[in-house]
Scaffold this active site. Structure first.
Site, PDB file in Angstrom:
ATOM      1  N   SER A 186       0.798  -1.221   0.000  1.00 50.73           N
ATOM      2  CA  SER A 186       0.000   0.000   0.000  1.00 50.73           C
ATOM      3  C   SER A 186       0.832   1.273   0.000  1.00 50.73           C
ATOM      4  O   SER A 186       0.332   2.334  -0.375  1.00 50.73           O
ATOM      5  CB  SER A 186      -0.935   0.012   1.213  1.00 50.73           C
ATOM      6  N   GLU A 367      -4.719  10.024  11.447  1.00 53.89           N
ATOM      7  CA  GLU A 367      -3.317  10.063  11.868  1.00 53.89           C
ATOM      8  C   GLU A 367      -2.720   8.698  11.550  1.00 53.89           C
ATOM      9  O   GLU A 367      -2.944   7.730  12.264  1.00 53.89           O
ATOM     10  CB  GLU A 367      -3.186  10.394  13.355  1.00 53.89           C
ATOM     11  N   HIS A 371       1.222   5.259   5.862  1.00 49.59           N
ATOM     12  CA  HIS A 371       0.848   5.615   4.497  1.00 49.59           C
ATOM     13  C   HIS A 371       1.113   7.096   4.226  1.00 49.59           C
ATOM     14  O   HIS A 371       1.251   7.894   5.152  1.00 49.59           O
ATOM     15  CB  HIS A 371      -0.613   5.265   4.250  1.00 49.59           C
TER      16      HIS A 371
END
Length: 642
Positions: A186, A367, A371
């Protein structure tokens, strides 16, 4: 290939599979053919019985014959009449050169049912498949073989092997332009606009490359080096790689997640999986580039210095690259050096941190120290580009990493694209040296506040007051920081000409809105309502789900329905509110018969802005999709808002 054709083609099988010659009668293709069972053997095929155990000298056979049985049902077809079976699991091995193959299996029993699944190279190639007595399954798949020994593992309660044909596929030729395949998780994947501002560095990597190369980002969230391979994703790429292509490999984040068994990969196994990525790419004439795991926002509170994220996996990646002399981009080191320069607070702009209400799809803020926002993803892509430029490979000559001397200049030239009763869309010219842009908005005469960032040159601001005056400024940002805010653009939201709140009959209605329930059928006298709404229901998710407009909604449950509004001819802007606090929303929207957008919302609500031209006195909104959710519709005249 049909069973009959397979039987007719079973000619010229070499004595030892690993030393196969070209079979001229199979069209010049290299083929390996096996006929399973104790009965008559198809012409040109090699017989495999329940006692045929693999040996290196033979080059084929079962790794364990303990679970095997066999049967011969007779008949005229030597392929269909006999077979070898297991009621649990068995693996048939064939020594083959690494390469790409098409594998055809025949499975069936004239006297009983079949239940079979097939795995090859740790990949489920044939999911559990059943057949009735007398029915023959003809199963085929392609495989990029890396190991040099094909293992076909069959499982099931009645897993029969009647025949197997293995055909070597032709080698691929070099393409006109090299393709860069990006394989990762990701932190690297490409996100659709709904996830704004979340981004992976792979979606911006082409910014730093010449147009003489192609980028194909296959990265996907939640995958480790092992699960990416097990799901067949590496196999898909290896069956596309051509000589001169490159494969960037960055894993480690999910490999280290020991709490998720499907992802977790011990460091020593991680190292060996990377070996498969490297060797598989090289076998096809490509070059694999190992990328060490990118850093997280993890720092020592006393010193402010960033720690090495996933150190065991970083070392494993470096180790296998060194052993195999594979090119390495040490993103772990370069990202940590960059983060040390900007410090923990500056790193909040890199990672996915946002205040509540800034982004419609993040109503409660976020938060996230793993990522990236678009700004951070671009910085990581730049670091990978710089690392690639230093490798001395052919691809290094295609890296175009511009080195700016400082923060960007002020952004001027703002223009209003469109205004509605609750949204504003603005655009601006691209600024030299800018990576992303930060949009600031406030009521006229008040200090503007940050309302969102984007890598593009256009932005929309939602949930504004109706018929109100605002001021917009934009600043540009790059690796050196944020530049000054530019000129002020004075803009105003429009006065709505129609407002509709969709939901249940007993749920609250937003002030100034007309209520629409599943029973609100369109009539010319009323001037608005639903058509073809037989499948439509409504839900109220309660006060905790948002305001009166957001908390309740219509649902189409996969069926299509229309919302009609009688309006004067002319241009207008339609804002559709879509979301569902009880789960994801999936809605397709067509305006005046033209498909416009697909809305996928997993958290909160989203506003979708659509211009419309009213002709014939009626606005037609067609709603469909697996959910078909709709919370509200607001319509303002004059779609440009100018």
């Amino acid at each position: 290939m049909s069973a009959a054709a397979l039987g007719a083609a079973m000619l010229g099988l070499p004595r030892r599979a690993a030393a196969a010659d070209v079979d001229a009668e199979a069209g010049g293709k290299r083929t390996w053919r096996f006929d399973f069972g104790p009965g008559e053997v198809a012409r040109g095929a090699t017989q495999v019985t329940a006692e045929t155990a693999y040996t290196p000298e033979l080059g084929y056979g079962f790794d364990d014959t303990a679970t095997l049985t066999e049967a011969d049902r007779g008949g005229d077809d030597p392929l269909r009449g006999d077979f070898v079976s297991t009621e649990s699991s068995a693996t048939f091995l064939v020594d083959l050169e690494p390469g790409d193959y098409r594998i055809t299996l025949i499975s069936g029993d004239p006297a009983g049912p079949t239940d079979i699944a097939v795995t090859a190279e740790e990949i489920e190639k044939i999911p559990p498949t059943e057949a009735e007595a007398g029915e023959v399954l003809e199963l085929e798949f392609d495989l990029a073989l890396v190991s040099g020994r094909l293992g076909l593992t069959v499982t099931g309660t009645a897993a029969h092997l009647n025949a197997v044909e293995i055909e070597a596929l032709p080698a691929r030729r070099r393409g006109r332009r090299p393709t860069l395949y990006l394989l990762g998780d990701s932190t690297m994947q490409t996100y659709d606009p709904y996830w704004m501002p979340q981004a992976g560095w792979g979606q911006f990597f082409d910014r730093f490359l010449s147009d003489r190369v192609l980028v194909d980002n296959r990265s996907i969230g939640g995958r480790s080096s092992r699960s990416f391979l097990n799901q067949g994703r590496l196999d898909e790429v290896l069956r596309l790689v051509r000589p001169g292509d490159y494969v960037y490999v960055q894993f480690g984040h999910n490999d280290a997640t020991y709490t998720v068994p499907d992802r977790y990969t011990p460091p020593e196994d991680f190292r060996e999986y990377l070996r498969t990525y490297i060797e598989g790419t090289r076998q096809r004439g490509g070059e694999a580039i190992v990328v060490t795991p990118v850093s997280r926002r993890d720092f020592d509170a006393d010193t402010g210095r960033f720690r090495v994220s996933f150190p065991e996996y970083v070392e494993a990646a470096r180790s296998i690259a060194d052993e195999l002399d594979a090119p390495l981009v040490d993103l772990s080191a370069s990202s940590r050096e960059f983060l040390d320069e900007i410090g923990p607070e500056g790193a909040r702009e890199v990672f996915l941190h946002a205040e509540a209400g800034v982004y419609p799809n993040r109503p409660n803020g976020v938060e996230d120290d793993t990522h990236f926002q678009e700004y951070g993803a671009i910085q990581m892509a730049r670091l990978v580009g710089r690392g690639t430029a230093e490798l001395g490979l052919r691809i290094s000559d295609h890296v175009m990493v511009h080195r700016s001397s400082g923060a960007p200049r002020a952004v001027d030239g703002l223009e209003l694209v469109r205004a509605s009763a609750s949204t504003l869309e603005v655009s601006w010219p691209a600024s030299e040296d800018a990576d992303t842009y930060r949009v600031h908005l406030g009521r006229a005469g008040e200090e503007p506040t940050f309302v969102g960032a984007t890598a593009g040159t256009e932005a929309a601001v939602h949930f504004l007051e109706e018929a109100a005056d605002y001021e917009v400024r934009v600043s540009a940002q790059n690796e050196h920081g944020e530049g000054p805010q530019g000129q002020v653009l004075a803009v105003s939201t429009s006065q709505a000409i129609a407002r509709f709140d969709m939901g249940t009959a007993d749920s609250p209605v937003a002030e100034g809105f007309m209520q629409v329930t599943p029973e609100t059928e369109y009539t010319p006298e009323q001037g608005f309502g639903l058509a073809d709404a037989g499948s439509v229901t409504a839900e109220d998710r309660g006060a905790d789900a948002g305001d009166a407009l957001q908390r309740d909604l219509l649902l189409g449950h996969g069926g299509a329905y229309s919302f009609l509004v009688d309006l004067p001819d002319g241009a207008c802007t339609v804002v559709l509110t879509v979301g569902d606090a009880a789960g994801s929303a999936r809605t397709d929207i067509a305006v005046q018969g033209e498909q416009r957008s697909t809305v996928a919302v997993d958290d909160g609500v989203r506003q979708v802005i659509e211009p419309a031209e009213i002709v014939g006195g009626q606005l037609v909104l067609d709603i469909s999709g697996s959910g078909g959710q709709l919370n509200g519709v607001t319509i303002a005249a004059d779609g440009t808002g100018r």
